[in-house]
Design a protein around this motif. Sequence first.
Motif, PDB file in Angstrom:
ATOM      1  N   ALA A   1      54.223  31.449  33.989  1.00 16.02           N
ATOM      2  CA  ALA A   1      54.704  32.736  33.472  1.00 16.02           C
ATOM      3  C   ALA A   1      53.679  33.369  32.525  1.00 16.02           C
ATOM      4  N   MET A   2      53.048  32.539  31.686  1.00 17.35           N
ATOM      5  CA  MET A   2      52.082  33.064  30.730  1.00 17.35           C
ATOM      6  C   MET A   2      50.783  33.457  31.424  1.00 17.35           C
ATOM      7  N   PHE A   3      50.373  32.663  32.396  1.00 18.11           N
ATOM      8  CA  PHE A   3      49.127  32.954  33.099  1.00 18.11           C
ATOM      9  C   PHE A   3      49.252  34.262  33.884  1.00 18.11           C
ATOM     10  N   ALA A   4      50.385  34.422  34.560  1.00 17.37           N
ATOM     11  CA  ALA A   4      50.584  35.617  35.390  1.00 17.37           C
ATOM     12  C   ALA A   4      51.062  36.816  34.562  1.00 17.37           C
ATOM     13  N   ASP A   5      51.327  36.577  33.281  1.00 13.88           N
ATOM     14  CA  ASP A   5      51.916  37.592  32.396  1.00 13.88           C
ATOM     15  C   ASP A   5      53.211  38.152  32.982  1.00 13.88           C
ATOM     16  N   MET A   6      54.151  37.262  33.269  1.00 10.70           N
ATOM     17  CA  MET A   6      55.467  37.685  33.769  1.00 10.70           C
ATOM     18  C   MET A   6      56.231  38.348  32.628  1.00 10.70           C
ATOM     19  N   ARG A   7      57.033  39.352  32.992  1.00 11.93           N
ATOM     20  CA  ARG A   7      57.783  40.148  32.014  1.00 11.93           C
ATOM     21  C   ARG A   7      59.270  39.986  32.272  1.00 11.93           C
ATOM     22  N   PRO A   8      60.049  39.590  31.299  1.00 14.81           N
ATOM     23  CA  PRO A   8      61.497  39.458  31.513  1.00 14.81           C
ATOM     24  C   PRO A   8      62.128  40.825  31.773  1.00 14.81           C
ATOM     25  N   ASN A   9      63.127  40.844  32.631  1.00 17.77           N
ATOM     26  CA  ASN A   9      63.860  42.079  32.892  1.00 17.77           C
ATOM     27  C   ASN A   9      64.496  42.600  31.604  1.00 17.77           C
TER      28      ASN A   9
END
Lengths: 197, 197, 197, 197, 197, 197
Positions: A177-185
Amino acid sequence: MSEQTLDDDAMRRFPVPDFDDIPEDLQARIAEETERAGFTPNVFSAFAYKPSHFRAFFDYHDALVEDTALDRDEVEMIVVAVSGVNHCYYCNVAHGALLRIYSKNPKLADQLVANYRQADVSERQLVMLDVAVKLTEEPAKVTERDIEDLREVGYSEEAIWDIASVTAFFNLSNRMAMFADMRPNDEFHGMARAKRE
Amino acid sequence: MSEQTLDDDAMRRFPVPDFDDIPEDLQARIAEETERAGFTPNVFSAFAYKPSHFRAFFDYHDALVEDTALDRDEVEMIVVAVSGVNHCYYCNVAHGALLRIYSKNPKLADQLVANYRQADVSERQLVMLDVAVKLTEEPAKVTERDIEDLREVGYSEEAIWDIASVTAFFNLSNRMAMFADMRPNDEFHGMARAKRE
Amino acid sequence: MSEQTLDDDAMRRFPVPDFDDIPEDLQARIAEETERAGFTPNVFSAFAYKPSHFRAFFDYHDALVEDTALDRDEVEMIVVAVSGVNHCYYCNVAHGALLRIYSKNPKLADQLVANYRQADVSERQLVMLDVAVKLTEEPAKVTERDIEDLREVGYSEEAIWDIASVTAFFNLSNRMAMFADMRPNDEFHGMARAKRE
Amino acid sequence: MSEQTLDDDAMRRFPVPDFDDIPEDLQARIAEETERAGFTPNVFSAFAYKPSHFRAFFDYHDALVEDTALDRDEVEMIVVAVSGVNHCYYCNVAHGALLRIYSKNPKLADQLVANYRQADVSERQLVMLDVAVKLTEEPAKVTERDIEDLREVGYSEEAIWDIASVTAFFNLSNRMAMFADMRPNDEFHGMARAKRE
Amino acid sequence: MSEQTLDDDAMRRFPVPDFDDIPEDLQARIAEETERAGFTPNVFSAFAYKPSHFRAFFDYHDALVEDTALDRDEVEMIVVAVSGVNHCYYCNVAHGALLRIYSKNPKLADQLVANYRQADVSERQLVMLDVAVKLTEEPAKVTERDIEDLREVGYSEEAIWDIASVTAFFNLSNRMAMFADMRPNDEFHGMARAKRE
Amino acid sequence: MSEQTLDDDAMRRFPVPDFDDIPEDLQARIAEETERAGFTPNVFSAFAYKPSHFRAFFDYHDALVEDTALDRDEVEMIVVAVSGVNHCYYCNVAHGALLRIYSKNPKLADQLVANYRQADVSERQLVMLDVAVKLTEEPAKVTERDIEDLREVGYSEEAIWDIASVTAFFNLSNRMAMFADMRPNDEFHGMARAKRE
């Protein structure tokens, strides 16, 4: 299903595919998840980038929550404490929402994101989180003593394995999640914050 | 199949089940692995403790090595560098052996276990290992700059995802092996140490 | 002696001198070492760069292994555990080989390089390694309590001094090897890996 | 020589021997040092505990200060900066005094004990201290880049070796002093604190 | 008052104002301090940069030393131990001088700057410094156990609050001094170094 | 004023006084704060334990927010980023609420608690947070370079002082809140979470 879409901003370092372009089994899983939650959690949109990893990731996740000797809210306590220590924005927020739902405690997630030592958990759960955080921060320092501590407060052998497994999996999950820079809805941030009786 | 057994000492903190007591699909997978390697790698015996996790763990692992934009030896370079940093005895030794086989270099695993900065790898692979180790040690500090560094030395978008995925998975794997005190088979320690032409 | 040479690749950040150009006492010591080992360990070739340091370094080393209250294999256990923690490629490999020889245990070095807490050592040796690693990683936190722990498991006063001395010396040695990028001889990697009865 | 004594409080975790009981070569060295300094620096009294180590330790030390491409005050700058980072009471104070003498600067030692980045040193010496402190705190992260940085500000190849050697030796020395709880002589604390013209 | 000046070199990253340009209440406070000490401690010259912060900073400081359940020298012990751990040049030196004055011990400050574990303090004060340093280095790990440790050695509830307050304030103060590169006055370095009877 | 009370659970390691027993100036300040917020933030109830510290703490706080070259939301960005790094439950939640109000961004606080590097802030604010977090985590490593970085993105000299001051103050504040185990009011957790237009 024609209206299902994946949020382009679900992650920022890899392109999110079009829903129509992903394999049918991923479409089915996403549709199901979307129906349950009322929206598509961004981690599904993000992992759709690579279908073989999508399947592996969610199968492992499902095994952890469906075949477990832990209470459902204990699983999420570990997830949020581990994600807090790893500083994972996506997991703090998305699993924080789940924890508020499962624990019926609107403050517990904010506590665990900050510092599990100040959280309103039982003595037994505190030992569980001690070990989960140690396994996260300094895995080489885990010894037999930690396993005994868990046993002494009553966790079964299988529960002890499960505590380690959830911790280990979210050390994977946080890093993706941190590597891909995932963003919570947006939905996750405010979900289940009102007090439940 | 009647002679197949699982080593009781495959891990020290949980009981290793009898081969005859585990589900058929696990038996089949273990038999296949045993035939390929000539012995049963202890990680299979250990994960047989919990079949649902066995399936999830090896499915994820298989996806990482079968559906990848990385070279086979690059995958193992990441595994060994990450395991060295995490101080994981099982993974250092078992994947060190695999790396010696795939790279045909009998010294590379010892180098990566110690310090990837002193290893005989290409400039490009050095950048790959820089990012893998950073994502392991301080995941919160990974930024867009790291992704660009990988792009600049020629890794494709999918290869970059795969570098993160292998790193993340072995942050799971190392923690399970260390928590359960898994022990590498004797065979791994000396395997492929002779120089190959 | 005319055939004696020093490996140009013994270290990568300083030039290795020609054997014929170094002082006679260094030549004699290197010849003796070469006869004993069957090859010239690269640390001798590297330190020949500065003869006054060569003499001081090996004299200190000799004092540590010749005038000691510790068993010979215990000295090497400390060396390998300390080098593992410091991530020193040269010392991991060269002293790993020595430890395999002295301990007659082909797996112990790989264990100590990874994590002394998972190594097959006695309870008493575990306390010795606890203190050696603490003195390496956080010397300011060593207290009287650590000395008492060593005393309680039976180490004599002189043995306790020696544990500290070996640890301290390899904190020097590791740093020189890493700074100069010393490379272990090929021979060390595979030495003494077969099981001994 | 009959009046020479060794301070019982030179270290607190091992007994300081009687001067009359130690080998003659140690007596001679201590007498010489005492005459030069006007008192017996406690590190001599402490290392007299084990004569073979006394000889090795001071021979190495002498090589570092007598056969060096560095200025005498630069050697002590490294010592104090390294000891400050390692939190070594004995070395901070005893070598702080030496640094005040050699540098003729009564404040430099207090600066380097605290933080070399705030010390009144030249740009070139700042690079020297950057590398010495990095080699102390995270030796595995030293790379060719650090050696080049030293070269670029004008340090010769031999000076670069010497910077590493002094740093490495005081990583030994600090650990022995801290482990044995060596105590600096009263004289060192106030020595050379007045401004010199 | 016309001769009062502020040292331009009191800090290096912000301009020190002219004494004549600062508000009257600051002038009065500085004059008073100067009369007491015989010179103007540079922290006053530095904070004069921003009068509203000057007032807030010294009011907080005054509350800590004037309304306290701790002995005056205990306050300075905490300050020096905390500043040593944070590597603050200004506070090490300026408060080191104060500690020498209040404790009448010319060596205690050098001990605490280096390592409070080697300092000549009472058992009770050692516990106080254990907690102060823990709250400085890893505040998230402080638990009820630490408060109980303080209680057990006899600190009152208010003294415990004060230990935390002094520690917390110097975590502010150290950061301001280091950020602004404040320089201790020459006078502080040598002050009170002679033995007192 | 007779109905004003202080929450007994405002902190868990020291007793919260009765409102009627505290000095009048504290009562007035608390009454004013209560009227503004609609409830009494627990930090006021907690600091009422020691009136001299209450005054000093809030005076410093007021100076930081009232006499500043920073935007009001930038002050809170620093507070939340610093508190996230320090793992302070009280400050994460209470100042998270303030940040949501001042920034009109319901997600920014959750981002900064987790990892400022993933937060939706401007390039300029990112540099501000880089320096604030560095000054928090490793203050000894701050150099002139960091000040120049702030200058280059346009912060004035006074703004740079203020960035340091807010950071330093919350390194005090976080430590007091964590030591005393202060608990954020229920109201803060959910405040200002709806999107504002």
